[in-house]
Design a protein around this motif. Structure first.
Motif, PDB file in Angstrom:
ATOM      1  N   GLY A 178       0.801  -1.213   0.000  1.00 60.64           N
ATOM      2  CA  GLY A 178       0.000   0.000   0.000  1.00 60.64           C
ATOM      3  C   GLY A 178       0.837   1.267   0.000  1.00 60.64           C
ATOM      4  O   GLY A 178       2.069   1.252  -0.097  1.00 60.64           O
ATOM      5  N   LYS A 179       0.132   2.394   0.105  1.00 61.02           N
ATOM      6  CA  LYS A 179       0.792   3.704   0.100  1.00 61.02           C
ATOM      7  C   LYS A 179       1.451   3.970   1.444  1.00 61.02           C
ATOM      8  O   LYS A 179       0.842   3.803   2.496  1.00 61.02           O
ATOM      9  N   VAL A 180       2.699   4.418   1.379  1.00 64.07           N
ATOM     10  CA  VAL A 180       3.456   4.737   2.590  1.00 64.07           C
ATOM     11  C   VAL A 180       3.317   6.214   2.944  1.00 64.07           C
ATOM     12  O   VAL A 180       3.039   6.576   4.090  1.00 64.07           O
ATOM     13  N   ALA A 181       3.553   7.112   1.964  1.00 61.76           N
ATOM     14  CA  ALA A 181       3.480   8.560   2.194  1.00 61.76           C
ATOM     15  C   ALA A 181       3.294   9.251   0.852  1.00 61.76           C
ATOM     16  O   ALA A 181       3.645   8.702  -0.206  1.00 61.76           O
ATOM     17  N   ASP A 182       2.720  10.468   0.886  1.00 60.78           N
ATOM     18  CA  ASP A 182       2.571  11.220  -0.361  1.00 60.78           C
ATOM     19  C   ASP A 182       2.867  12.694  -0.116  1.00 60.78           C
ATOM     20  O   ASP A 182       2.892  13.175   1.014  1.00 60.78           O
ATOM     21  N   CYS A 183       3.088  13.414  -1.223  1.00 57.84           N
ATOM     22  CA  CYS A 183       3.426  14.836  -1.175  1.00 57.84           C
ATOM     23  C   CYS A 183       2.844  15.490  -2.429  1.00 57.84           C
ATOM     24  O   CYS A 183       3.139  15.055  -3.552  1.00 57.84           O
ATOM     25  N   THR A 184       2.025  16.517  -2.276  1.00 57.24           N
ATOM     26  CA  THR A 184       1.370  17.186  -3.406  1.00 57.24           C
ATOM     27  C   THR A 184       2.287  18.281  -3.964  1.00 57.24           C
ATOM     28  O   THR A 184       2.841  19.086  -3.191  1.00 57.24           O
ATOM     29  N   PHE A 185       2.412  18.316  -5.285  1.00 59.70           N
ATOM     30  CA  PHE A 185       3.337  19.237  -5.949  1.00 59.70           C
ATOM     31  C   PHE A 185       2.641  19.913  -7.122  1.00 59.70           C
ATOM     32  O   PHE A 185       1.856  19.277  -7.840  1.00 59.70           O
ATOM     33  N   THR A 186       2.905  21.202  -7.331  1.00 57.39           N
ATOM     34  CA  THR A 186       2.352  21.934  -8.478  1.00 57.39           C
ATOM     35  C   THR A 186       3.404  22.020  -9.578  1.00 57.39           C
ATOM     36  O   THR A 186       4.430  22.699  -9.426  1.00 57.39           O
ATOM     37  N   LYS A 187       3.141  21.330 -10.687  1.00 59.64           N
ATOM     38  CA  LYS A 187       4.061  21.312 -11.827  1.00 59.64           C
ATOM     39  C   LYS A 187       3.713  22.471 -12.764  1.00 59.64           C
ATOM     40  O   LYS A 187       2.555  22.645 -13.153  1.00 59.64           O
ATOM     41  N   MET A 188       4.727  23.279 -13.157  1.00 57.26           N
ATOM     42  CA  MET A 188       4.473  24.497 -13.914  1.00 57.26           C
ATOM     43  C   MET A 188       4.369  24.260 -15.420  1.00 57.26           C
ATOM     44  O   MET A 188       3.613  24.944 -16.106  1.00 57.26           O
ATOM     45  N   ARG A 189       5.119  23.275 -15.945  1.00 53.01           N
ATOM     46  CA  ARG A 189       5.142  23.066 -17.397  1.00 53.01           C
ATOM     47  C   ARG A 189       4.945  21.596 -17.730  1.00 53.01           C
ATOM     48  O   ARG A 189       5.394  20.717 -16.995  1.00 53.01           O
ATOM     49  N   THR A 190       4.305  21.359 -18.864  1.00 52.27           N
ATOM     50  CA  THR A 190       4.086  19.983 -19.296  1.00 52.27           C
ATOM     51  C   THR A 190       5.359  19.373 -19.872  1.00 52.27           C
ATOM     52  O   THR A 190       5.609  18.166 -19.725  1.00 52.27           O
ATOM     53  N   ASP A 191       6.215  20.181 -20.536  1.00 55.56           N
ATOM     54  CA  ASP A 191       7.414  19.646 -21.182  1.00 55.56           C
ATOM     55  C   ASP A 191       8.615  19.547 -20.240  1.00 55.56           C
ATOM     56  O   ASP A 191       9.743  19.324 -20.694  1.00 55.56           O
ATOM     57  N   SER A 192       8.399  19.692 -18.946  1.00 56.77           N
ATOM     58  CA  SER A 192       9.494  19.575 -17.980  1.00 56.77           C
ATOM     59  C   SER A 192       9.572  18.147 -17.427  1.00 56.77           C
ATOM     60  O   SER A 192       8.732  17.299 -17.705  1.00 56.77           O
ATOM     61  N   THR A 193      10.604  17.913 -16.612  1.00 53.52           N
ATOM     62  CA  THR A 193      10.846  16.601 -16.005  1.00 53.52           C
ATOM     63  C   THR A 193      10.766  16.719 -14.483  1.00 53.52           C
ATOM     64  O   THR A 193      11.218  17.720 -13.908  1.00 53.52           O
ATOM     65  N   CYS A 229      11.206  11.439 -13.954  1.00 50.34           N
ATOM     66  CA  CYS A 229      10.066  10.984 -14.740  1.00 50.34           C
ATOM     67  C   CYS A 229       9.632  12.082 -15.701  1.00 50.34           C
ATOM     68  O   CYS A 229       9.493  13.252 -15.313  1.00 50.34           O
ATOM     69  N   GLU A 230       9.409  11.697 -16.962  1.00 55.75           N
ATOM     70  CA  GLU A 230       8.942  12.627 -17.987  1.00 55.75           C
ATOM     71  C   GLU A 230       7.485  12.325 -18.327  1.00 55.75           C
ATOM     72  O   GLU A 230       6.965  11.258 -18.016  1.00 55.75           O
ATOM     73  N   GLY A 231       6.847  13.263 -19.002  1.00 53.12           N
ATOM     74  CA  GLY A 231       5.484  13.040 -19.474  1.00 53.12           C
ATOM     75  C   GLY A 231       4.394  13.330 -18.473  1.00 53.12           C
ATOM     76  O   GLY A 231       3.221  13.053 -18.741  1.00 53.12           O
ATOM     77  N   VAL A 232       4.734  13.905 -17.326  1.00 53.49           N
ATOM     78  CA  VAL A 232       3.711  14.266 -16.341  1.00 53.49           C
ATOM     79  C   VAL A 232       3.165  15.649 -16.707  1.00 53.49           C
ATOM     80  O   VAL A 232       3.928  16.605 -16.877  1.00 53.49           O
ATOM     81  N   LYS A 233       1.858  15.761 -16.827  1.00 52.89           N
ATOM     82  CA  LYS A 233       1.241  17.014 -17.237  1.00 52.89           C
ATOM     83  C   LYS A 233       1.365  18.081 -16.156  1.00 52.89           C
ATOM     84  O   LYS A 233       1.538  17.786 -14.975  1.00 52.89           O
ATOM     85  N   ALA A 234       1.274  19.345 -16.618  1.00 55.71           N
ATOM     86  CA  ALA A 234       1.341  20.468 -15.682  1.00 55.71           C
ATOM     87  C   ALA A 234       0.096  20.497 -14.795  1.00 55.71           C
ATOM     88  O   ALA A 234      -0.967  19.997 -15.162  1.00 55.71           O
ATOM     89  N   GLY A 235       0.274  21.067 -13.624  1.00 55.19           N
ATOM     90  CA  GLY A 235      -0.831  21.174 -12.687  1.00 55.19           C
ATOM     91  C   GLY A 235      -0.522  20.495 -11.362  1.00 55.19           C
ATOM     92  O   GLY A 235       0.650  20.214 -11.042  1.00 55.19           O
ATOM     93  N   LEU A 236      -1.548  20.209 -10.611  1.00 56.23           N
ATOM     94  CA  LEU A 236      -1.381  19.572  -9.306  1.00 56.23           C
ATOM     95  C   LEU A 236      -1.073  18.085  -9.484  1.00 56.23           C
ATOM     96  O   LEU A 236      -1.799  17.364 -10.162  1.00 56.23           O
ATOM     97  N   VAL A 237       0.039  17.624  -8.892  1.00 59.56           N
ATOM     98  CA  VAL A 237       0.486  16.237  -9.024  1.00 59.56           C
ATOM     99  C   VAL A 237       0.608  15.621  -7.632  1.00 59.56           C
ATOM    100  O   VAL A 237       1.268  16.180  -6.744  1.00 59.56           O
ATOM    101  N   ASP A 238      -0.010  14.457  -7.465  1.00 54.86           N
ATOM    102  CA  ASP A 238       0.110  13.720  -6.201  1.00 54.86           C
ATOM    103  C   ASP A 238       1.265  12.735  -6.342  1.00 54.86           C
ATOM    104  O   ASP A 238       1.168  11.727  -7.046  1.00 54.86           O
ATOM    105  N   VAL A 239       2.378  13.037  -5.680  1.00 54.27           N
ATOM    106  CA  VAL A 239       3.566  12.189  -5.716  1.00 54.27           C
ATOM    107  C   VAL A 239       3.556  11.319  -4.459  1.00 54.27           C
ATOM    108  O   VAL A 239       3.541  11.839  -3.333  1.00 54.27           O
TER     109      VAL A 239
END
Length: 242
Positions: free
Chosen positions: A120-135, A200-210
């Motif tokens: 199962g899930k151990v821990a998570d951290c929410t992140f705001t990604k600014m650009r779609t073409d970034s890594t 990791c590449e290919g993650v869209k911009a916006g709020l990302v649950d890592v």
């Protein structure tokens, strides 16, 4: 070079001597064959014709240049030129102006997480990604442990909005344990600070649950897993230009 005084004397001699060889005519003597009548104007012409080859005096001082003349009348306009040949079609170049890159990162940390789940899930951290073409570069650092009486394997891995990284590959770390201690009828129980790291590449911009998860390895039974025992655990997320 001849002095001006000598030149003047020679000129005077040239003018006076011929007068003695010309008979002056008066009254009826004008008909005499050897008599020449001279008027005032004729005398000057006679002397110039007879003695024009006398020595020339010095040249005078050169005169100054005259004033510039007025501009002439403007000329008539010329015939208009013909159109040139049509040029080749140019290339269309579009310029893309981008804003300068600004650092974008985040850290989530826990003190003595002590999470003992095996799946199962151990821990998570929410992140705001600014650009779609970034890594995205991610790191989990914390204490990991696996124990079992026979061979077992556990896997810790990252997910992005619930899915593992697909470009280029999943981000994971494993612990494999072959056997315990049969003579003591117990298992090896070692907690070690370890890390799970990757990009990791290919993650869209916006709020990302890592998130960090724990699961089983393929074709191996699971054991008794533990994460973040008695130490600080952290997730670091950084957005990088591609």
């Amino acid at each position: 070079m001849m002095s001006p005084l000598v030149a003047r004397l020679l000129l005077l001699v040239c003018l006076v001597l011929p007068l003695y060889g010309v008979e002056k005519c008066t009254g009826n003597d004008a008909e005499k064959p050897n008599c020449t009548r001279h008027s005032e104007g004729g005398r000057s012409a006679y002397l110039n014709n007879m003695y024009g080859s006398c020595i020339q005096g010095p040249a005078g001082t050169p005169g100054r240049d005259g004033n510039p003349g007025a501009n002439g009348i403007p000329g008539t306009p010329g015939i208009p030129g013909r159109d040139g040949l049509k040029g080749e079609k140019g290339e269309c170049i579009s310029e893309i102006f981008e804003e300068p890159w600004r650092p974008n990162y985040k850290q989530c940390a826990w003190n003595s997480l002590n999470y003992g789940i095996d799946l199962g899930k151990v821990a998570d951290c929410t992140f705001t990604k600014m650009r779609t073409d970034s890594t995205l570069r991610v790191l989990f650092s914390g204490s990991l442990r696996l124990k079992c009486k026979s061979a077992c394997c556990q896997r810790w891995y990252f997910t992005f909005n619930g899915a593992e990284c697909a470009a280029p590959l999943p981000i994971e770390s494993i612990i494999y344990l072959d056997q315990g201690s049969p003579e003591l009828n117990s298992t090896i129980n070692i907690h070690r600070t370890s890390s799970v790291e990757g990009m990791c590449e290919g993650v869209k911009a916006g709020l990302v649950d890592v998130a960090v998860w724990v699961g089983t390895c393929a074709d191996y039974p699971r054991g008794d897993a533990s994460t973040g025992w008695n130490s600080v655990s952290r997730i670091i997320i950084e957005e990088l230009p591609k």
